[in-house]
Design a protein around this motif. Sequence first.
Motif, PDB file in Angstrom:
ATOM      1  N   TRP A  19      -0.274  -3.315   8.749  1.00 15.77           N
ATOM      2  CA  TRP A  19      -0.243  -2.122   7.889  1.00 15.77           C
ATOM      3  C   TRP A  19       0.086  -0.883   8.718  1.00 15.77           C
ATOM      4  O   TRP A  19      -0.566  -0.580   9.704  1.00 15.77           O
ATOM      5  N   ILE A  61      -3.858  -7.311   6.777  1.00 12.70           N
ATOM      6  CA  ILE A  61      -3.801  -5.848   6.898  1.00 12.70           C
ATOM      7  C   ILE A  61      -3.292  -5.434   8.275  1.00 12.70           C
ATOM      8  O   ILE A  61      -2.932  -4.291   8.498  1.00 12.70           O
ATOM      9  N   VAL A 114      -2.319   1.749  -1.063  1.00 14.65           N
ATOM     10  CA  VAL A 114      -2.434   0.599  -0.163  1.00 14.65           C
ATOM     11  C   VAL A 114      -3.884   0.122  -0.084  1.00 14.65           C
ATOM     12  O   VAL A 114      -4.176  -1.072  -0.200  1.00 14.65           O
TER      13      VAL A 114
END
Length: 431
Positions: free
Chosen positions: A364, A361, A380
């Motif tokens: 991200w 992550i 997401v």
Amino acid sequence: MENKKALVLCGGGAKGGYHVGVWKALKEIGYEPDIITGTSVGALIGALLAIHEDEAAYEIWENMNMERVFEKKPDEDINSIKSMDEFVLKLGKLGGVDPKPLKELVRALGDEKKFRATNIEFGVVTTCLNPPQKIEKFVDEMEEGKVADYILASTACFPIMQRYNIDGKDYVDGGYTDNVPFDMALRRGATELVIVDMHGMNHISKPDDVQAKIHYISPKHDLGNFILFNKEQSIKNIEMGYLDTMKLFGKFEGNYYTFHLGTVKESLQYNNTCKAIYKRVFTDLPKVSPIEKLATKSFTKYIHNFNTEIFTASSNVMDILETAASIYEVAENKIYSLSSLLEEVKKVYDKSVIEGGYKKILSWNAIKSSITSLTEIKKVIKSYDKNDLTAFIVYLLSMPQLTMLQKNQILGITAIAPECLCAAICILALN
């Protein structure tokens, strides 16, 4: 005025072990009912309790399986059934399955003389089909030789199970007309009621505008499928019924989990630490970004704190600890201290960190400074495991300073999955 106590047991099929756990707790605290009313499985278990066959009730539900309820073909394994589709495939019949073993069990245990002689007034609800109507009967209103019949009629969950015939009339499950028969107990003069409602086929309103004292017990956890009788699930349901009842009567603390008395008070020492972490995420300024406003609303609603300041004497520490335990699927059917539940949470958290799922992550960048991309954010977030989202928030909050992007990432997760921030604060503050 004489205090006349009642126990009201709802329908719920295979979830019936919960009733046995409730009864175990009531015996411990000294609640002895003068009246027991039941529907469906509540009628079955209530019958055993009314004639003081407690041990039989425990034995049945601690060893419950499909073969104790449904007739099967020779050499057929029905205890392995795991879904309704499989149930229909193996046992489904036009007109319903014959619960022959259940009938034999009721007749073997339900000696009518015991029902006539017991000091507990016992009543059941069933549903007559011709003409359609609710039938409420206490034992003293039943014809001689018909007590077992009315109990079995109350449990006839048609169309899954066969209708039950009494004197030429067809009857089906009492849950179709009254799944939680507290009115019966009130009409018999109950002044104090323990009502067990497992949220069956019909929604009921809690009794109000009545003089009687009401203790309402309802499970917060999944008790399994109502038609799939399983020993492991039944034992867990017994434990949950016991713990929920003991909490209701102030013998333990907790909401979704169960704690020794004094744990809530102990948790207050962590309020300031939790609050400091919370304030790293939320500014509490009059004007904030749309995403912070959305995240604040989501978080406060999740921990049931609409009108008071977060992490005060009301102690949201227990809220976040229980939330973390739920995310990490810690067993609910045990009694914990603050440290013992945290230890279980940490075990699973540390394992998830070692596995490193949260690292994917790190790159991200879907969160912007506004909620113009909320649809993208939701997409997401839902693509990640909550364990990893929690570990990701912990990783970010462990940094000395948060960038705007990192803060918005936390806010974005919180807006969609507030439980992850709850768990992260728990991990950081109670470590």
